[in-house]
Design an enzyme around this catalytic site. Structure first.
Site, PDB file in Angstrom:
ATOM      1  N   GLY A   1     -10.175   8.521   7.596  1.00  0.00           N
ATOM      2  CA  GLY A   1     -11.114   8.732   6.496  1.00  0.00           C
ATOM      3  C   GLY A   1     -12.351   7.906   6.833  1.00  0.00           C
ATOM      4  O   GLY A   1     -12.236   6.902   7.517  1.00  0.00           O
TER       5      GLY A   1
ATOM      6  N   VAL B   1     -12.378   3.920  14.415  1.00  0.00           N
ATOM      7  CA  VAL B   1     -13.448   4.460  15.260  1.00  0.00           C
ATOM      8  C   VAL B   1     -14.578   3.433  15.388  1.00  0.00           C
ATOM      9  O   VAL B   1     -15.047   3.138  16.498  1.00  0.00           O
ATOM     10  CB  VAL B   1     -13.986   5.791  14.685  1.00  0.00           C
ATOM     11  CG1 VAL B   1     -15.177   6.298  15.486  1.00  0.00           C
ATOM     12  CG2 VAL B   1     -12.882   6.844  14.628  1.00  0.00           C
TER      13      VAL B   1
ATOM     14  N   MET C   1     -10.564  10.066  18.149  1.00  0.00           N
ATOM     15  CA  MET C   1     -11.821   9.930  18.890  1.00  0.00           C
ATOM     16  C   MET C   1     -11.578   9.679  20.384  1.00  0.00           C
ATOM     17  O   MET C   1     -12.382  10.093  21.223  1.00  0.00           O
ATOM     18  CB  MET C   1     -12.652   8.805  18.258  1.00  0.00           C
ATOM     19  CG  MET C   1     -14.095   8.797  18.656  1.00  0.00           C
ATOM     20  SD  MET C   1     -14.962  10.382  18.491  1.00  0.00           S
ATOM     21  CE  MET C   1     -15.390  10.414  16.768  1.00  0.00           C
TER      22      MET C   1
ATOM     23  N   HIS D   1     -12.569   3.158  -0.341  1.00  0.00           N
ATOM     24  CA  HIS D   1     -12.625   2.148   0.732  1.00  0.00           C
ATOM     25  C   HIS D   1     -13.344   0.877   0.271  1.00  0.00           C
ATOM     26  O   HIS D   1     -13.847   0.114   1.086  1.00  0.00           O
ATOM     27  CB  HIS D   1     -13.393   2.653   1.987  1.00  0.00           C
ATOM     28  CG  HIS D   1     -12.702   3.718   2.770  1.00  0.00           C
ATOM     29  ND1 HIS D   1     -13.407   4.735   3.382  1.00  0.00           N
ATOM     30  CD2 HIS D   1     -11.416   3.932   3.054  1.00  0.00           C
ATOM     31  CE1 HIS D   1     -12.561   5.524   4.026  1.00  0.00           C
ATOM     32  NE2 HIS D   1     -11.334   5.060   3.841  1.00  0.00           N
TER      33      HIS D   1
ATOM     34  N   LEU E   1     -15.453   3.738   9.607  1.00  0.00           N
ATOM     35  CA  LEU E   1     -15.128   4.970  10.325  1.00  0.00           C
ATOM     36  C   LEU E   1     -13.678   4.928  10.795  1.00  0.00           C
ATOM     37  O   LEU E   1     -13.381   4.455  11.902  1.00  0.00           O
ATOM     38  CB  LEU E   1     -16.072   5.144  11.528  1.00  0.00           C
ATOM     39  CG  LEU E   1     -17.574   4.976  11.242  1.00  0.00           C
ATOM     40  CD1 LEU E   1     -18.385   5.098  12.527  1.00  0.00           C
ATOM     41  CD2 LEU E   1     -18.043   6.004  10.213  1.00  0.00           C
TER      42      LEU E   1
ATOM     43  N   ARG F   1      -2.483  -2.102  -3.559  1.00  0.00           N
ATOM     44  CA  ARG F   1      -3.691  -1.307  -3.393  1.00  0.00           C
ATOM     45  C   ARG F   1      -3.589  -0.129  -4.353  1.00  0.00           C
ATOM     46  O   ARG F   1      -2.597   0.613  -4.317  1.00  0.00           O
ATOM     47  CB  ARG F   1      -3.775  -0.787  -1.965  1.00  0.00           C
ATOM     48  CG  ARG F   1      -4.930   0.169  -1.800  1.00  0.00           C
ATOM     49  CD  ARG F   1      -4.931   0.834  -0.461  1.00  0.00           C
ATOM     50  NE  ARG F   1      -6.076   1.699  -0.349  1.00  0.00           N
ATOM     51  CZ  ARG F   1      -6.061   2.879   0.269  1.00  0.00           C
ATOM     52  NH1 ARG F   1      -4.959   3.316   0.836  1.00  0.00           N
ATOM     53  NH2 ARG F   1      -7.141   3.604   0.325  1.00  0.00           N
TER      54      ARG F   1
ATOM     55  N   GLU G   1      -8.228  -4.970   5.165  1.00  0.00           N
ATOM     56  CA  GLU G   1      -8.041  -4.662   3.744  1.00  0.00           C
ATOM     57  C   GLU G   1      -6.884  -5.458   3.146  1.00  0.00           C
ATOM     58  O   GLU G   1      -6.943  -5.888   1.999  1.00  0.00           O
ATOM     59  CB  GLU G   1      -7.820  -3.155   3.570  1.00  0.00           C
ATOM     60  CG  GLU G   1      -9.113  -2.388   3.804  1.00  0.00           C
ATOM     61  CD  GLU G   1      -8.925  -0.895   4.004  1.00  0.00           C
ATOM     62  OE1 GLU G   1      -8.554  -0.491   5.130  1.00  0.00           O
ATOM     63  OE2 GLU G   1      -9.128  -0.138   3.050  1.00  0.00           O
TER      64      GLU G   1
ATOM     65  N   ASN H   1       0.873  -1.172   0.000  1.00  0.00           N
ATOM     66  CA  ASN H   1       0.000   0.000   0.000  1.00  0.00           C
ATOM     67  C   ASN H   1       0.909   1.221   0.000  1.00  0.00           C
ATOM     68  O   ASN H   1       1.425   1.619   1.046  1.00  0.00           O
ATOM     69  CB  ASN H   1      -0.893  -0.061   1.247  1.00  0.00           C
ATOM     70  CG  ASN H   1      -1.875   1.087   1.309  1.00  0.00           C
ATOM     71  OD1 ASN H   1      -1.815   2.023   0.509  1.00  0.00           O
ATOM     72  ND2 ASN H   1      -2.783   1.024   2.265  1.00  0.00           N
TER      73      ASN H   1
END
Ligand code: ADP
Length: 411
Positions: free
Chosen positions: A225, A344, A296, A193, A222, A104, A397, A12
């Site tokens: 991004g 998140v 967060m 995504h 979440l 990716r 991913e 990636n």
């Protein structure tokens, strides 16, 4: 590819970083590691600076994380340094067990609807998409070129962030602007995504004990991004990101949905340049713009201390999320599950509770005890009586890229 070649290196490549994982996709459950076993993971950061850093963890040998600091000039040097780290554990790029490299690639436009073995024509097409993905595709291209130079004989596969969203119907993908202008400049909603939305929607069906073709899922990815998608029977029918990853939900540093006239206004009234507005909306907005923090955990800590700015930022974030849950419920007609994923979504119980609060009429509810459980496994957080399941489904991913890559090269 030899019969024993079951490993996939997932790359990636970002503008100044390379994240990588070496996975064994061994389909033979009788011998060797289980499919998806991670052999090594790592990250090269701050490429092009004097303080570049490579962190490598050789999971196959159970060795400790190795960290090195010092200038790494470019992506070629970065990939060579990664190859050297892998070689030190007998996992080098020259290994006959390496089946392919999976890259990716952020933007695949309309052309790439599935993972694709990279040849010169494919690379040229990915380059043709640079104008619609100026921040992402160039780094991906550099990663591909470098990896091809190091192992020209090895299949290299591009797995596109946009591919899963190419099933969106035209009425969801088009902006309501002049068609000729839109078509001339390839302006439409592509979504991003996609690898995560594909993986999580499938895993959610698995959690419900159903085939993906039988379930309708709203996926809320979440992370820093953030994006939402509406997935009907395994196919994406709408997603919140658009031409670029700026549209949709409130994110760590991006505004998400905004009246486009704000941009003209900033230029006309505040004297800002195009680049100023770009930086404002992509880097200085979202949670960070609203309260100065995009983590967060920190925002929740500040709220607990009575910080009103942090609380307002949280409320704006949740309000937008709720609007998308409502919109995608209408788009899908019937929803079987809402799945939370990424940093998140997987970790912030208060976000999940607040996003679904008051949606009982829509069949949604959260069980406080289940929501408080911390686990890396897919799990339900809704009470049994809820008509729509709420779930936490950790995304992966890299595994999805490795699976798609291996499936293509071993077919
Ligand atoms: P990226 O988009 O960079 O891949 P991630 O999916 O890793 O992002 O998500 C990163 C974000 O996840 C952090 O900015 C933070 O807001 C959030 N996060 C991570 N761990 C926690 C946690 N334990 N509690 C709440 N939020 C968390």
């Amino acid at each position: 590819m030899t019969a024993t070649a079951t490993r996939v290196l997932v790359l990636n490549s970002g503008s100044s970083s390379v994240k990588y994982q070496l996975l064994d996709m061994n389909p033979d459950s009788a011998g060797g590691p289980a499919a998806g076993t991670r052999l090594a993971v790592g990250l090269v950061e701050r490429i092009g600076e004097d303080t570049s850093r490579l962190a490598h963890t050789p999971l196959a040998t159970g060795g400790d994380k190795r960290e090195t600091e010092g200038p790494i000039a470019d992506h070629e040097a970065a990939l060579k340094a990664v190859a050297a780290e892998l070689s030190a554990d007998g996992l080098g790029l020259d290994s006959p067990q390496l089946a392919a490299i999976g890259h990716r690639v952020v933007h695949g436009g309309l052309k790439f609807t599935a993972p694709t073995v990279i040849d010169d024509a494919v690379l040229a097409e990915i380059e043709r998409l640079v104008p619609v993905a100026p921040l992402h595709n160039p780094a991906n291209i550099t990663g591909i070129r470098t990896a091809r130079a190091l192992r020209p004989d090895l299949p290299q596969v591009a797995v596109f962030d946009t591919a899963f969203h190419t099933t969106m119907p035209e009425y969801a993908a088009r902006y309501a602007i002049d068609v000729a202008t839109a078509d001339a400049h390839r302006i439409r909603r592509y979504g991003f995504h996609g690898t995560s939305h594909a993986y999580v929607s499938r895993k959610t069906a698995e959690l419900l004990g159903k085939d993906p073709s039988e379930v309708n899922v709203i996926v809320l990815h979440l992370g820093n991004g953030a994006s939402a998608s509406a997935v009907a029977g395994g196919r994406c029918v709408d997603t919140s990101m658009g031409l670029t990853p700026l549209e949709g939900l409130v994110m760590g540093t991006r505004s998400g949905d905004i009246d486009p006239a704000v941009t003209f206004h900033l230029k006309r009234v505040a004297g800002m340049s195009e680049d100023d507005v770009d930086v404002l909306l992509n880097k200085k907005s979202g949670l960070v713009g609203l309260c100065g923090d995009n983590d967060m955990r920190e925002i929740r800590r500040r709220i607990d201390e009575g910080d009103e700015r942090a609380e307002l930022a949280f409320d704006i974030y949740i309000h937008r999320l709720k609007k998308y849950i409502g919109a995608y419920t209408a788009v899908l007609g019937r929803v079987d599950a809402v799945a939370f994923t990424a940093g998140v979504g997987e970790n912030a119980a208060p976000v999940r509770a607040a996003a679904l609060a008051g949606l009982e009429e829509m069949g949604l509810a959260v069980d406080a005890d289940l929501n408080a459980v911390r686990s890396g496994e897919p799990r339900l957080i809704s009470p049994e009586y809820a008509r729509v399941a709420a779930a936490v489904v950790p995304t992966d991913e890299e595994l999805e890229i490795a699976q798609q890559t291996y499936a293509l090269v071993s077919a």
